[in-house]
Enzyme design. Structure first.
Site: not given
Ligand SMILES: NC(=O)c1ccc[n+]([C@@H]2O[C@H](COP(=O)([O-])OP(=O)(O)OC[C@H]3O[C@@H](n4cnc5c(N)ncnc54)[C@H](O)[C@@H]3O)[C@@H](O)[C@H]2O)c1
Length: 351
Positions: A12-14, A16, A205, A271
Protein backbone atom coordinates in the site's frame (compact mmCIF):
# COMPACT_ATOMS: atom_id res chain seq x y z
CA UNK A 1 -21.05 -18.57 -14.30
CA UNK A 2 -17.84 -18.86 -12.28
CA UNK A 3 -17.77 -17.30 -8.80
CA UNK A 4 -16.41 -13.77 -8.79
CA UNK A 5 -12.66 -13.69 -8.22
CA UNK A 6 -11.49 -12.20 -4.95
CA UNK A 7 -8.57 -9.80 -5.34
CA UNK A 8 -5.99 -8.86 -2.71
CA UNK A 9 -3.32 -6.20 -3.12
CA UNK A 10 -0.19 -6.98 -1.11
CA UNK A 11 1.27 -3.54 -0.40
CA UNK A 12 0.00 0.00 0.00
CA UNK A 13 2.85 2.36 -0.84
CA UNK A 14 2.78 4.96 -3.62
CA UNK A 15 2.29 2.45 -6.45
CA UNK A 16 0.26 0.03 -4.36
CA UNK A 17 -2.26 2.77 -3.57
CA UNK A 18 -2.38 4.05 -7.18
CA UNK A 19 -3.07 0.53 -8.46
CA UNK A 20 -5.69 0.07 -5.71
CA UNK A 21 -7.56 3.01 -7.27
CA UNK A 22 -7.69 1.21 -10.63
CA UNK A 23 -8.29 -2.33 -9.36
CA UNK A 24 -10.92 -1.19 -6.84
CA UNK A 25 -12.83 0.76 -9.47
CA UNK A 26 -12.62 -2.04 -12.09
CA UNK A 27 -13.63 -4.75 -9.58
CA UNK A 28 -16.69 -2.73 -8.54
CA UNK A 29 -17.86 -2.55 -12.17
CA UNK A 30 -17.00 -6.04 -13.43
CA UNK A 31 -18.98 -9.08 -12.27
CA UNK A 32 -15.98 -11.34 -12.87
CA UNK A 33 -14.46 -9.84 -9.72
CA UNK A 34 -15.68 -9.69 -6.13
CA UNK A 35 -16.68 -6.16 -5.09
CA UNK A 36 -14.40 -6.01 -2.08
CA UNK A 37 -10.69 -5.61 -2.84
CA UNK A 38 -8.55 -6.21 0.23
CA UNK A 39 -5.29 -4.29 0.52
CA UNK A 40 -2.64 -5.43 2.98
CA UNK A 41 -1.21 -2.39 4.74
CA UNK A 42 2.06 -2.51 6.67
CA UNK A 43 0.60 -0.85 9.73
CA UNK A 44 2.05 2.43 10.95
CA UNK A 45 0.84 5.42 12.91
CA UNK A 46 0.31 8.69 11.06
CA UNK A 47 -0.55 11.78 13.14
CA UNK A 48 -1.62 9.57 16.04
CA UNK A 49 -3.96 7.36 13.92
CA UNK A 50 -3.48 3.91 12.43
CA UNK A 51 -2.94 4.09 8.67
CA UNK A 52 -5.51 1.29 8.08
CA UNK A 53 -8.10 3.22 10.08
CA UNK A 54 -7.40 6.38 8.05
CA UNK A 55 -7.74 4.48 4.75
CA UNK A 56 -10.95 2.71 5.78
CA UNK A 57 -12.56 5.86 7.19
CA UNK A 58 -11.28 8.68 4.98
CA UNK A 59 -10.50 6.52 1.88
CA UNK A 60 -7.13 8.18 1.42
CA UNK A 61 -3.60 6.87 1.96
CA UNK A 62 -2.41 10.14 3.47
CA UNK A 63 1.17 8.98 3.79
CA UNK A 64 1.92 7.35 0.43
CA UNK A 65 -0.69 8.77 -1.98
CA UNK A 66 -2.01 11.98 -0.43
CA UNK A 67 -4.72 13.91 -2.26
CA UNK A 68 -6.34 10.90 -3.94
CA UNK A 69 -9.57 9.19 -2.94
CA UNK A 70 -9.42 5.41 -2.94
CA UNK A 71 -12.59 3.57 -3.95
CA UNK A 72 -14.68 2.70 -0.88
CA UNK A 73 -14.61 -1.02 -1.80
CA UNK A 74 -10.84 -1.09 -1.14
CA UNK A 75 -10.53 -2.45 2.39
CA UNK A 76 -7.25 -1.88 4.24
CA UNK A 77 -6.28 -4.93 6.32
CA UNK A 78 -3.27 -4.86 8.68
CA UNK A 79 -2.99 -8.66 9.00
CA UNK A 80 -1.28 -10.18 5.96
CA UNK A 81 -2.77 -13.65 6.30
CA UNK A 82 -6.29 -12.34 6.88
CA UNK A 83 -5.95 -10.11 3.80
CA UNK A 84 -4.65 -12.80 1.44
CA UNK A 85 -6.04 -16.14 2.62
CA UNK A 86 -9.17 -16.33 0.41
CA UNK A 87 -7.84 -14.38 -2.59
CA UNK A 88 -7.98 -15.78 -6.14
CA UNK A 89 -5.74 -13.02 -7.50
CA UNK A 90 -2.79 -11.66 -5.50
CA UNK A 91 -1.25 -8.37 -6.66
CA UNK A 92 2.25 -8.03 -5.19
CA UNK A 93 3.39 -4.40 -4.91
CA UNK A 94 5.90 -3.90 -2.10
CA UNK A 95 9.55 -2.81 -2.20
CA UNK A 96 11.53 -5.89 -3.20
CA UNK A 97 13.55 -5.93 0.02
CA UNK A 98 10.49 -7.18 1.94
CA UNK A 99 9.24 -9.94 -0.37
CA UNK A 100 10.99 -12.87 1.32
CA UNK A 101 9.49 -12.19 4.73
CA UNK A 102 6.06 -11.45 3.29
CA UNK A 103 5.98 -14.77 1.37
CA UNK A 104 7.19 -16.70 4.42
CA UNK A 105 4.22 -15.30 6.36
CA UNK A 106 1.74 -16.23 3.59
CA UNK A 107 3.17 -19.70 2.89
CA UNK A 108 0.59 -22.48 3.32
CA UNK A 109 -2.13 -19.97 4.20
CA UNK A 110 -3.32 -18.98 0.70
CA UNK A 111 -5.27 -20.72 -2.08
CA UNK A 112 -2.96 -23.07 -3.99
CA UNK A 113 -4.59 -22.12 -7.32
CA UNK A 114 -4.38 -18.35 -6.74
CA UNK A 115 -2.88 -16.30 -9.58
CA UNK A 116 -0.12 -13.90 -8.66
CA UNK A 117 0.95 -10.76 -10.49
CA UNK A 118 4.05 -8.86 -9.42
CA UNK A 119 4.38 -5.10 -9.90
CA UNK A 120 7.65 -5.13 -7.97
CA UNK A 121 10.72 -3.69 -9.65
CA UNK A 122 14.00 -5.20 -8.49
CA UNK A 123 15.93 -8.48 -8.51
CA UNK A 124 17.13 -10.81 -5.83
CA UNK A 125 20.49 -12.52 -5.65
CA UNK A 126 20.09 -16.29 -5.62
CA UNK A 127 22.75 -19.03 -5.24
CA UNK A 128 23.10 -19.29 -9.04
CA UNK A 129 23.16 -15.55 -9.62
CA UNK A 130 20.15 -13.52 -10.65
CA UNK A 131 16.75 -14.33 -9.24
CA UNK A 132 13.59 -12.63 -10.43
CA UNK A 133 11.17 -11.49 -7.73
CA UNK A 134 8.35 -13.40 -9.45
CA UNK A 135 10.48 -16.56 -9.18
CA UNK A 136 11.06 -15.91 -5.48
CA UNK A 137 7.28 -15.63 -4.99
CA UNK A 138 6.55 -18.65 -7.21
CA UNK A 139 9.06 -20.83 -5.37
CA UNK A 140 7.98 -19.80 -1.91
CA UNK A 141 4.21 -19.91 -2.50
CA UNK A 142 3.87 -22.38 -5.40
CA UNK A 143 1.49 -20.13 -7.36
CA UNK A 144 1.53 -19.18 -11.05
CA UNK A 145 3.05 -15.72 -11.52
CA UNK A 146 2.72 -12.95 -14.09
CA UNK A 147 4.20 -9.44 -14.00
CA UNK A 148 3.12 -5.89 -14.82
CA UNK A 149 5.76 -3.25 -15.63
CA UNK A 150 5.69 -0.01 -17.60
CA UNK A 151 6.24 3.74 -17.79
CA UNK A 152 4.01 4.25 -14.79
CA UNK A 153 5.05 6.88 -12.26
CA UNK A 154 2.47 6.25 -9.55
CA UNK A 155 1.32 9.84 -8.97
CA UNK A 156 0.66 10.36 -12.68
CA UNK A 157 -1.30 7.10 -12.89
CA UNK A 158 -3.31 8.16 -9.84
CA UNK A 159 -3.97 11.52 -11.57
CA UNK A 160 -5.41 9.48 -14.47
CA UNK A 161 -2.94 10.94 -16.94
CA UNK A 162 -2.78 8.66 -20.00
CA UNK A 163 -0.08 5.97 -20.02
CA UNK A 164 0.64 2.43 -21.19
CA UNK A 165 1.81 -0.65 -19.36
CA UNK A 166 2.91 -4.21 -20.15
CA UNK A 167 1.71 -7.45 -18.60
CA UNK A 168 4.07 -10.40 -19.01
CA UNK A 169 2.03 -13.60 -18.83
CA UNK A 170 2.62 -17.06 -20.33
CA UNK A 171 -1.05 -18.17 -20.22
CA UNK A 172 -3.42 -16.40 -22.65
CA UNK A 173 -6.55 -16.83 -20.45
CA UNK A 174 -4.78 -15.53 -17.36
CA UNK A 175 -3.40 -12.62 -19.41
CA UNK A 176 -6.89 -11.67 -20.59
CA UNK A 177 -8.31 -11.82 -17.04
CA UNK A 178 -5.48 -9.72 -15.60
CA UNK A 179 -5.91 -7.19 -18.39
CA UNK A 180 -9.61 -6.86 -17.50
CA UNK A 181 -8.63 -6.22 -13.90
CA UNK A 182 -6.02 -3.58 -14.70
CA UNK A 183 -6.98 -1.75 -17.89
CA UNK A 184 -8.76 1.63 -17.96
CA UNK A 185 -9.15 4.31 -20.66
CA UNK A 186 -6.05 6.03 -19.30
CA UNK A 187 -4.03 2.93 -18.40
CA UNK A 188 -3.72 0.82 -21.55
CA UNK A 189 -2.38 -2.71 -21.19
CA UNK A 190 -0.46 -4.83 -23.70
CA UNK A 191 0.05 -8.49 -22.82
CA UNK A 192 3.25 -10.25 -23.97
CA UNK A 193 4.54 -13.74 -23.30
CA UNK A 194 8.15 -12.97 -22.36
CA UNK A 195 7.44 -12.32 -18.69
CA UNK A 196 11.04 -12.68 -17.50
CA UNK A 197 12.19 -10.03 -20.01
CA UNK A 198 9.37 -7.69 -18.94
CA UNK A 199 10.43 -8.13 -15.32
CA UNK A 200 14.15 -7.69 -15.88
CA UNK A 201 13.45 -4.41 -17.73
CA UNK A 202 11.57 -3.11 -14.66
CA UNK A 203 14.52 -3.84 -12.40
CA UNK A 204 17.41 -2.70 -14.60
CA UNK A 205 15.97 0.65 -15.70
CA UNK A 206 16.30 1.92 -12.12
CA UNK A 207 20.09 1.50 -12.34
CA UNK A 208 20.17 3.54 -15.55
CA UNK A 209 18.03 6.23 -13.87
CA UNK A 210 20.66 6.60 -11.13
CA UNK A 211 23.20 7.26 -13.90
CA UNK A 212 20.86 9.84 -15.46
CA UNK A 213 20.61 11.54 -12.06
CA UNK A 214 24.43 11.65 -11.78
CA UNK A 215 24.56 13.48 -15.14
CA UNK A 216 21.94 15.99 -13.97
CA UNK A 217 23.91 16.54 -10.76
CA UNK A 218 27.10 17.12 -12.75
CA UNK A 219 25.35 19.68 -14.96
CA UNK A 220 25.30 17.73 -18.20
CA UNK A 221 22.48 18.25 -20.71
CA UNK A 222 19.85 16.38 -22.67
CA UNK A 223 22.30 14.94 -25.22
CA UNK A 224 24.23 13.26 -22.42
CA UNK A 225 21.05 11.93 -20.88
CA UNK A 226 19.96 10.51 -24.23
CA UNK A 227 23.34 8.73 -24.43
CA UNK A 228 22.87 7.34 -20.91
CA UNK A 229 19.42 6.08 -21.90
CA UNK A 230 20.74 4.46 -25.10
CA UNK A 231 23.81 2.87 -23.53
CA UNK A 232 21.74 1.81 -20.55
CA UNK A 233 19.23 0.17 -22.88
CA UNK A 234 22.06 -1.68 -24.67
CA UNK A 235 23.27 -3.01 -21.30
CA UNK A 236 19.71 -3.97 -20.36
CA UNK A 237 19.31 -5.96 -23.59
CA UNK A 238 22.75 -7.60 -23.20
CA UNK A 239 21.99 -8.49 -19.58
CA UNK A 240 18.60 -9.98 -20.52
CA UNK A 241 20.19 -12.05 -23.32
CA UNK A 242 22.71 -13.53 -20.89
CA UNK A 243 20.39 -14.14 -17.97
CA UNK A 244 16.90 -14.85 -19.36
CA UNK A 245 17.89 -18.25 -20.69
CA UNK A 246 14.55 -20.01 -20.14
CA UNK A 247 12.95 -18.56 -23.29
CA UNK A 248 13.34 -16.21 -26.22
CA UNK A 249 14.54 -12.61 -25.66
CA UNK A 250 13.12 -10.57 -28.54
CA UNK A 251 14.00 -6.95 -29.29
CA UNK A 252 10.25 -6.24 -29.64
CA UNK A 253 9.72 -6.60 -25.89
CA UNK A 254 12.15 -3.73 -25.28
CA UNK A 255 9.94 -1.54 -27.49
CA UNK A 256 6.93 -2.11 -25.20
CA UNK A 257 6.07 0.22 -22.33
CA UNK A 258 8.10 -1.98 -19.95
CA UNK A 259 11.25 -1.33 -22.01
CA UNK A 260 12.20 1.92 -23.66
CA UNK A 261 9.16 3.89 -22.40
CA UNK A 262 9.75 3.02 -18.74
CA UNK A 263 13.45 3.76 -19.16
CA UNK A 264 12.74 7.25 -20.53
CA UNK A 265 10.21 8.21 -17.86
CA UNK A 266 12.44 6.94 -15.05
CA UNK A 267 15.45 8.86 -16.36
CA UNK A 268 13.43 12.12 -16.42
CA UNK A 269 11.01 11.72 -13.52
CA UNK A 270 11.16 9.24 -10.69
CA UNK A 271 12.86 9.03 -7.34
CA UNK A 272 16.05 7.24 -8.43
CA UNK A 273 17.04 10.08 -10.73
CA UNK A 274 16.13 12.68 -8.11
CA UNK A 275 18.12 11.10 -5.28
CA UNK A 276 21.13 10.46 -7.56
CA UNK A 277 21.19 14.15 -8.54
CA UNK A 278 21.12 15.11 -4.84
CA UNK A 279 23.88 12.55 -4.16
CA UNK A 280 26.17 14.50 -6.50
CA UNK A 281 25.14 17.94 -5.28
CA UNK A 282 25.17 17.30 -1.50
CA UNK A 283 27.86 14.63 -1.00
CA UNK A 284 25.52 12.78 1.39
CA UNK A 285 25.20 8.99 1.29
CA UNK A 286 22.38 7.22 -0.55
CA UNK A 287 21.00 5.95 2.80
CA UNK A 288 20.93 9.49 4.26
CA UNK A 289 19.18 10.90 1.18
CA UNK A 290 16.65 8.05 1.09
CA UNK A 291 15.65 8.91 4.66
CA UNK A 292 15.65 12.68 4.08
CA UNK A 293 13.96 12.89 0.70
CA UNK A 294 11.58 9.95 0.39
CA UNK A 295 9.35 10.01 3.50
CA UNK A 296 9.48 6.25 4.06
CA UNK A 297 9.52 5.32 0.36
CA UNK A 298 12.28 2.99 -0.79
CA UNK A 299 14.92 3.49 -3.46
CA UNK A 300 15.37 0.56 -5.85
CA UNK A 301 18.20 1.61 -8.21
CA UNK A 302 21.29 1.45 -5.97
CA UNK A 303 20.16 -1.83 -4.33
CA UNK A 304 19.52 -3.38 -7.75
CA UNK A 305 22.95 -2.14 -8.95
CA UNK A 306 24.55 -3.91 -5.98
CA UNK A 307 22.73 -7.17 -6.73
CA UNK A 308 23.58 -6.98 -10.45
CA UNK A 309 27.23 -6.15 -9.65
CA UNK A 310 27.62 -9.32 -7.55
CA UNK A 311 26.24 -11.38 -10.40
CA UNK A 312 28.47 -9.71 -13.02
CA UNK A 313 31.54 -10.14 -10.84
CA UNK A 314 30.85 -13.82 -10.31
CA UNK A 315 30.44 -14.30 -14.07
CA UNK A 316 33.52 -12.19 -14.94
CA UNK A 317 31.41 -9.79 -17.00
CA UNK A 318 32.14 -6.45 -15.34
CA UNK A 319 33.99 -5.05 -18.42
CA UNK A 320 30.93 -5.62 -20.61
CA UNK A 321 28.61 -3.61 -18.32
CA UNK A 322 30.51 -0.42 -17.43
CA UNK A 323 27.38 1.70 -16.81
CA UNK A 324 25.80 -0.75 -14.36
CA UNK A 325 29.19 -1.24 -12.69
CA UNK A 326 29.94 2.50 -12.35
CA UNK A 327 26.56 3.13 -10.68
CA UNK A 328 27.33 0.48 -8.07
CA UNK A 329 30.90 1.66 -7.45
CA UNK A 330 29.87 5.31 -7.12
CA UNK A 331 26.96 4.55 -4.77
CA UNK A 332 28.72 2.05 -2.51
CA UNK A 333 32.50 2.05 -3.06
CA UNK A 334 33.18 5.80 -2.87
CA UNK A 335 34.34 6.04 -6.50
CA UNK A 336 34.20 9.68 -7.69
CA UNK A 337 31.02 10.55 -9.63
CA UNK A 338 33.12 11.84 -12.56
CA UNK A 339 33.97 8.19 -13.26
CA UNK A 340 30.45 7.88 -14.61
CA UNK A 341 31.30 10.12 -17.56
CA UNK A 342 34.51 8.08 -18.07
CA UNK A 343 32.44 4.91 -18.32
CA UNK A 344 30.34 6.51 -21.07
CA UNK A 345 33.43 7.72 -22.96
CA UNK A 346 35.02 4.26 -22.89
CA UNK A 347 31.88 2.23 -23.41
CA UNK A 348 32.35 -1.04 -25.39
CA UNK A 349 29.48 0.09 -27.68
CA UNK A 350 31.98 2.58 -29.24
CA UNK A 351 34.98 0.26 -29.56
N1 LIG B 1 6.05 4.44 -7.06
C1 LIG B 1 6.09 4.25 -8.36
O1 LIG B 1 5.95 5.19 -9.14
C2 LIG B 1 6.24 2.86 -8.89
C3 LIG B 1 5.85 2.61 -10.20
C4 LIG B 1 5.98 1.33 -10.71
C5 LIG B 1 6.50 0.33 -9.89
N2 LIG B 1 6.88 0.59 -8.61
C6 LIG B 1 7.40 -0.52 -7.80
O2 LIG B 1 6.37 -0.93 -6.89
C7 LIG B 1 6.97 -1.48 -5.71
C8 LIG B 1 6.34 -0.84 -4.50
O3 LIG B 1 6.63 0.53 -4.51
P1 LIG B 1 5.70 1.63 -3.87
O4 LIG B 1 6.00 2.88 -4.62
O5 LIG B 1 4.29 1.17 -3.81
O6 LIG B 1 6.22 1.67 -2.36
P2 LIG B 1 6.79 2.96 -1.54
O7 LIG B 1 8.26 3.02 -1.68
O8 LIG B 1 5.96 4.15 -1.87
O9 LIG B 1 6.41 2.62 -0.03
C9 LIG B 1 7.07 1.76 0.80
C10 LIG B 1 6.08 0.72 1.27
O10 LIG B 1 6.78 -0.27 2.02
C11 LIG B 1 6.05 -0.56 3.19
N3 LIG B 1 6.95 -1.09 4.19
C12 LIG B 1 7.82 -0.44 5.00
N4 LIG B 1 8.45 -1.31 5.81
C13 LIG B 1 7.97 -2.54 5.48
C14 LIG B 1 8.26 -3.86 5.93
N5 LIG B 1 9.15 -4.09 6.88
N6 LIG B 1 7.60 -4.89 5.36
C15 LIG B 1 6.70 -4.68 4.36
N7 LIG B 1 6.38 -3.45 3.88
C16 LIG B 1 7.03 -2.41 4.44
C17 LIG B 1 5.43 0.76 3.57
O11 LIG B 1 4.33 0.56 4.41
C18 LIG B 1 5.00 1.29 2.19
O12 LIG B 1 3.75 0.75 1.84
C19 LIG B 1 8.47 -1.25 -5.86
O13 LIG B 1 9.08 -2.43 -6.32
C20 LIG B 1 8.57 -0.18 -6.92
O14 LIG B 1 9.78 -0.24 -7.64
C21 LIG B 1 6.73 1.83 -8.10
Amino acid sequence: MAAPKKVCIIGSGNWGSAIAKIVGSNAAQNCKFDDTVKMWVFEETVDGRKLTEIINTDHENVKYLPGHTLPSNVLAVPDLVEASTDADILVFVIPHQFIGKVCDTMKGKIKSDALGISLIKGVDEGPDGLKLISDVIQEKLGITMSVLMGANIANEVADEKFCETTIGCKNKNHGALLKELMQTNNFRVTVVEECDVVEICGALKNIVAVGAGFCDGLGFGDNTKAAVIRLGLMEMIAFARIFCTAGHVSSATFLESCGVADLITTCYGGRNRKVAEAFVKTGKTIEELEKEMLNGQKLQGPATAAEVFLILKRKNLIDKFPLFTAVYQICYEKHPVKEFIGCLQNHPEHM
